[in-house]
Design a protein around this motif. Structure first.
Motif, PDB file in Angstrom:
ATOM      1  N   PRO A 121      19.632   8.297 -27.744  1.00  0.00           N
ATOM      2  CA  PRO A 121      20.144   9.624 -27.366  1.00  0.00           C
ATOM      3  C   PRO A 121      20.765  10.385 -28.534  1.00  0.00           C
ATOM      4  O   PRO A 121      20.710  11.620 -28.574  1.00  0.00           O
ATOM      5  CB  PRO A 121      21.196   9.311 -26.287  1.00  0.00           C
ATOM      6  N   THR A 122      21.344   9.666 -29.519  1.00  0.00           N
ATOM      7  CA  THR A 122      21.912  10.347 -30.684  1.00  0.00           C
ATOM      8  C   THR A 122      20.809  10.968 -31.534  1.00  0.00           C
ATOM      9  O   THR A 122      20.929  12.105 -31.984  1.00  0.00           O
ATOM     10  CB  THR A 122      22.735   9.367 -31.529  1.00  0.00           C
ATOM     11  N   LEU A 123      19.735  10.226 -31.763  1.00  0.00           N
ATOM     12  CA  LEU A 123      18.599  10.768 -32.505  1.00  0.00           C
ATOM     13  C   LEU A 123      18.010  11.981 -31.784  1.00  0.00           C
ATOM     14  O   LEU A 123      17.665  12.993 -32.410  1.00  0.00           O
ATOM     15  CB  LEU A 123      17.524   9.688 -32.682  1.00  0.00           C
ATOM     16  N   TYR A 124      17.900  11.892 -30.477  1.00  0.00           N
ATOM     17  CA  TYR A 124      17.357  13.009 -29.702  1.00  0.00           C
ATOM     18  C   TYR A 124      18.265  14.229 -29.818  1.00  0.00           C
ATOM     19  O   TYR A 124      17.794  15.358 -29.970  1.00  0.00           O
ATOM     20  CB  TYR A 124      17.208  12.596 -28.246  1.00  0.00           C
ATOM     21  N   ARG A 125      19.581  14.003 -29.768  1.00  0.00           N
ATOM     22  CA  ARG A 125      20.523  15.122 -29.858  1.00  0.00           C
ATOM     23  C   ARG A 125      20.449  15.796 -31.220  1.00  0.00           C
ATOM     24  O   ARG A 125      20.565  17.021 -31.345  1.00  0.00           O
ATOM     25  CB  ARG A 125      21.947  14.623 -29.607  1.00  0.00           C
ATOM     26  N   GLN A 132      30.596   9.444 -30.814  1.00  0.00           N
ATOM     27  CA  GLN A 132      29.194   9.619 -30.462  1.00  0.00           C
ATOM     28  C   GLN A 132      29.009   9.612 -28.952  1.00  0.00           C
ATOM     29  O   GLN A 132      28.256  10.422 -28.398  1.00  0.00           O
ATOM     30  CB  GLN A 132      28.350   8.508 -31.100  1.00  0.00           C
ATOM     31  N   GLN A 133      29.695   8.703 -28.275  1.00  0.00           N
ATOM     32  CA  GLN A 133      29.604   8.657 -26.821  1.00  0.00           C
ATOM     33  C   GLN A 133      30.136   9.940 -26.191  1.00  0.00           C
ATOM     34  O   GLN A 133      29.563  10.455 -25.224  1.00  0.00           O
ATOM     35  CB  GLN A 133      30.378   7.450 -26.288  1.00  0.00           C
ATOM     36  N   ALA A 134      31.236  10.470 -26.738  1.00  0.00           N
ATOM     37  CA  ALA A 134      31.810  11.706 -26.205  1.00  0.00           C
ATOM     38  C   ALA A 134      30.854  12.881 -26.392  1.00  0.00           C
ATOM     39  O   ALA A 134      30.699  13.732 -25.504  1.00  0.00           O
ATOM     40  CB  ALA A 134      33.148  11.996 -26.881  1.00  0.00           C
ATOM     41  N   LEU A 135      30.188  12.948 -27.559  1.00  0.00           N
ATOM     42  CA  LEU A 135      29.235  14.025 -27.809  1.00  0.00           C
ATOM     43  C   LEU A 135      28.056  13.951 -26.850  1.00  0.00           C
ATOM     44  O   LEU A 135      27.581  14.980 -26.353  1.00  0.00           O
ATOM     45  CB  LEU A 135      28.743  13.951 -29.259  1.00  0.00           C
ATOM     46  N   LEU A 136      27.590  12.738 -26.588  1.00  0.00           N
ATOM     47  CA  LEU A 136      26.480  12.572 -25.655  1.00  0.00           C
ATOM     48  C   LEU A 136      26.891  12.968 -24.239  1.00  0.00           C
ATOM     49  O   LEU A 136      26.105  13.555 -23.493  1.00  0.00           O
ATOM     50  CB  LEU A 136      25.985  11.120 -25.677  1.00  0.00           C
ATOM     51  N   THR A 137      28.130  12.644 -23.866  1.00  0.00           N
ATOM     52  CA  THR A 137      28.632  13.020 -22.549  1.00  0.00           C
ATOM     53  C   THR A 137      28.746  14.535 -22.417  1.00  0.00           C
ATOM     54  O   THR A 137      28.372  15.119 -21.397  1.00  0.00           O
ATOM     55  CB  THR A 137      29.999  12.369 -22.289  1.00  0.00           C
ATOM     56  N   LEU A 138      29.251  15.194 -23.470  1.00  0.00           N
ATOM     57  CA  LEU A 138      29.367  16.651 -23.454  1.00  0.00           C
ATOM     58  C   LEU A 138      28.000  17.318 -23.326  1.00  0.00           C
ATOM     59  O   LEU A 138      27.842  18.323 -22.636  1.00  0.00           O
ATOM     60  CB  LEU A 138      30.065  17.138 -24.725  1.00  0.00           C
ATOM     61  N   ASP A 139      27.019  16.735 -24.005  1.00  0.00           N
ATOM     62  CA  ASP A 139      25.688  17.318 -23.992  1.00  0.00           C
ATOM     63  C   ASP A 139      25.074  17.289 -22.596  1.00  0.00           C
ATOM     64  O   ASP A 139      24.186  18.079 -22.282  1.00  0.00           O
ATOM     65  CB  ASP A 139      24.785  16.576 -24.976  1.00  0.00           C
ATOM     66  N   ASN A 188      26.816  17.853 -19.898  1.00  0.00           N
ATOM     67  CA  ASN A 188      27.565  18.769 -19.036  1.00  0.00           C
ATOM     68  C   ASN A 188      26.807  20.092 -18.918  1.00  0.00           C
ATOM     69  O   ASN A 188      26.420  20.691 -19.913  1.00  0.00           O
ATOM     70  CB  ASN A 188      28.957  19.012 -19.626  1.00  0.00           C
ATOM     71  N   GLU A 189      26.604  20.557 -17.693  1.00  0.00           N
ATOM     72  CA  GLU A 189      25.801  21.756 -17.468  1.00  0.00           C
ATOM     73  C   GLU A 189      26.423  23.019 -18.056  1.00  0.00           C
ATOM     74  O   GLU A 189      25.722  24.000 -18.322  1.00  0.00           O
ATOM     75  CB  GLU A 189      25.603  21.958 -15.969  1.00  0.00           C
ATOM     76  N   ILE A 190      27.733  22.997 -18.306  1.00  0.00           N
ATOM     77  CA  ILE A 190      28.373  24.191 -18.855  1.00  0.00           C
ATOM     78  C   ILE A 190      27.848  24.534 -20.245  1.00  0.00           C
ATOM     79  O   ILE A 190      27.896  25.677 -20.684  1.00  0.00           O
ATOM     80  CB  ILE A 190      29.917  24.002 -18.891  1.00  0.00           C
ATOM     81  N   TYR A 191      27.318  23.525 -20.960  1.00  0.00           N
ATOM     82  CA  TYR A 191      26.806  23.758 -22.306  1.00  0.00           C
ATOM     83  C   TYR A 191      25.349  24.223 -22.291  1.00  0.00           C
ATOM     84  O   TYR A 191      24.779  24.485 -23.348  1.00  0.00           O
ATOM     85  CB  TYR A 191      26.945  22.493 -23.146  1.00  0.00           C
ATOM     86  N   HIS A 192      24.759  24.314 -21.111  1.00  0.00           N
ATOM     87  CA  HIS A 192      23.355  24.715 -21.022  1.00  0.00           C
ATOM     88  C   HIS A 192      23.153  25.942 -20.131  1.00  0.00           C
ATOM     89  O   HIS A 192      22.025  26.390 -19.988  1.00  0.00           O
ATOM     90  CB  HIS A 192      22.519  23.544 -20.471  1.00  0.00           C
ATOM     91  N   GLN A 193      24.218  26.463 -19.557  1.00  0.00           N
ATOM     92  CA  GLN A 193      24.071  27.606 -18.659  1.00  0.00           C
ATOM     93  C   GLN A 193      23.905  28.905 -19.440  1.00  0.00           C
ATOM     94  O   GLN A 193      24.377  29.040 -20.564  1.00  0.00           O
ATOM     95  CB  GLN A 193      25.297  27.707 -17.744  1.00  0.00           C
ATOM     96  N   GLU A 194      23.209  29.849 -18.843  1.00  0.00           N
ATOM     97  CA  GLU A 194      23.022  31.161 -19.451  1.00  0.00           C
ATOM     98  C   GLU A 194      24.206  32.060 -19.106  1.00  0.00           C
ATOM     99  O   GLU A 194      24.709  32.037 -17.990  1.00  0.00           O
ATOM    100  CB  GLU A 194      21.724  31.797 -18.947  1.00  0.00           C
ATOM    101  N   HIS A 195      24.652  32.850 -20.101  1.00  0.00           N
ATOM    102  CA  HIS A 195      25.808  33.730 -19.914  1.00  0.00           C
ATOM    103  C   HIS A 195      25.327  35.153 -19.673  1.00  0.00           C
ATOM    104  O   HIS A 195      24.523  35.695 -20.447  1.00  0.00           O
ATOM    105  CB  HIS A 195      26.718  33.679 -21.146  1.00  0.00           C
ATOM    106  N   THR A 196      25.847  35.756 -18.612  1.00  0.00           N
ATOM    107  CA  THR A 196      25.455  37.124 -18.276  1.00  0.00           C
ATOM    108  C   THR A 196      26.194  38.162 -19.110  1.00  0.00           C
ATOM    109  O   THR A 196      25.734  39.289 -19.255  1.00  0.00           O
ATOM    110  CB  THR A 196      25.712  37.398 -16.781  1.00  0.00           C
ATOM    111  N   GLU A 197      27.345  37.782 -19.677  1.00  0.00           N
ATOM    112  CA  GLU A 197      28.074  38.677 -20.571  1.00  0.00           C
ATOM    113  C   GLU A 197      28.585  37.882 -21.767  1.00  0.00           C
ATOM    114  O   GLU A 197      28.649  36.666 -21.732  1.00  0.00           O
ATOM    115  CB  GLU A 197      29.223  39.367 -19.816  1.00  0.00           C
ATOM    116  N   THR A 198      28.931  38.602 -22.839  1.00  0.00           N
ATOM    117  CA  THR A 198      29.170  37.949 -24.134  1.00  0.00           C
ATOM    118  C   THR A 198      30.641  37.690 -24.431  1.00  0.00           C
ATOM    119  O   THR A 198      30.964  37.191 -25.509  1.00  0.00           O
ATOM    120  CB  THR A 198      28.589  38.819 -25.256  1.00  0.00           C
ATOM    121  N   THR A 199      31.538  38.027 -23.518  1.00  0.00           N
ATOM    122  CA  THR A 199      32.969  37.901 -23.821  1.00  0.00           C
ATOM    123  C   THR A 199      33.353  36.483 -24.200  1.00  0.00           C
ATOM    124  O   THR A 199      34.008  36.240 -25.225  1.00  0.00           O
ATOM    125  CB  THR A 199      33.809  38.351 -22.608  1.00  0.00           C
ATOM    126  N   THR A 200      32.915  35.508 -23.388  1.00  0.00           N
ATOM    127  CA  THR A 200      33.262  34.106 -23.649  1.00  0.00           C
ATOM    128  C   THR A 200      32.644  33.614 -24.953  1.00  0.00           C
ATOM    129  O   THR A 200      33.298  32.936 -25.753  1.00  0.00           O
ATOM    130  CB  THR A 200      32.803  33.223 -22.484  1.00  0.00           C
TER     131      THR A 200
END
Length: 261
Positions: free
Chosen positions: A22-26, A194-201, A203-215
């Motif tokens: 998973p690290t190589l894939y990331r 490394q485990q924490a980075l894989l866990t974060l990856d 999380n759906e919040i890092y892959h969702q599309e944003h409708t506005e740019t403020t965040t």
């Protein structure tokens, strides 16, 4: 009151292997296909060079090469075509960069021969074929700690270590024990990172599309104002980094990210 030292968790080889795929894939997931092609071609050329040097070393110590089976690729051809001199579009074009500290075959753009042809040269240098290829050495550098890869040592130091291991075992001093404990702790922390980075990856919040740019703009500002971000705020100057544009086909910096937002 005396503080109680918590025992350091030992990271096993099996545990390290679980985070490798998973690290190589990331690390490669977001790379454009063109850069992935460069990585693959460099990895094959590097593997070919290492096999040739290993063959020279085995011949020197008397291993019969005729008894060894030659590896074949899926097409049934020898897997040693990285140094072909054809001019096909798939051929890797190396930048013309001279690095005097490296043996000529290990230098980027050092010619068709990418390995040392003399056993004494192989044993006497601190470098190896991966040092010629930017993508291979960069990937190994990123994975060195989580994969528990040993640091590069000279041939003399390696020979001394081998001679020492052949003799009687010397009990470790208190200082050596503290150093070993420190390294084990660093390995554990890196493994947990490394485990924490894989866990974060995941999380759906890092892959969702944003409708506005403020965040996104707020996050960009926080990253751009970090004390270590100065070197990433503007595009790399080719005069300061010769060969960078030839290697990095899709360069990106914080100013470009800001425009994309």
């Amino acid at each position: 009151m005396s503080s109680i030292t918590q025992p350091t968790t030992i990271i096993t080889e099996e545990a390290i292997k679980t985070v490798l795929p998973p690290t190589l894939y990331r690390l490669t997931e977001a790379l454009p296909k063109t850069e992935l092609d460069v990585i693959i071609r460099e990895a094959r050329a590097c593997e070919d060079a290492l096999e040739k040097e290993i063959e020279l070393l085995e011949r020197e110590i008397g291993i019969d090469q005729q008894s060894k089976k030659r590896k074949l690729n899926d097409d049934g051809n020898d897997n040693c075509t990285a140094n072909s001199n054809n001019n096909s579009p798939e051929q890797l074009v190396e930048p013309s960069i001279a690095i005097p500290l490296l043996p000529t075959p290990y230098q980027p753009g050092g010619g068709a021969i990418n390995y040392l042809e003399d056993v004494q040269q192989i044993l006497g240098t601190d470098f190896s074929p991966p040092d010629r290829y930017f993508t291979v050495s960069a990937l190994l550098g990123r994975l060195r700690i989580p994969l528990k890869l040993p640091a590069t040592t000279s041939a003399a130091a390696a020979a001394s270590a081998a001679a020492a291991s052949a003799g009687t075992t010397v009990p470790k001093s208190k200082k050596e024990e503290l150093e070993a404990e420190k390294k084990a702790k660093q390995l554990r922390l890196s493994f947990e990172k490394q485990q924490a980075l894989l866990t974060l990856d995941q999380n759906e919040i890092y892959h969702q599309e944003h409708t506005e740019t403020t965040t996104l703009l707020a996050l960009w500002k926080r990253i751009s104002s970090h004390r270590t971000s100065a070197v990433f705020r503007k595009p790399v100057n080719p005069l300061e980094a010769p060969g960078y544009q030839e290697r990095i086909l899709f360069p990106i910096d914080l100013s470009l990210i800001r425009k994309m937002i």
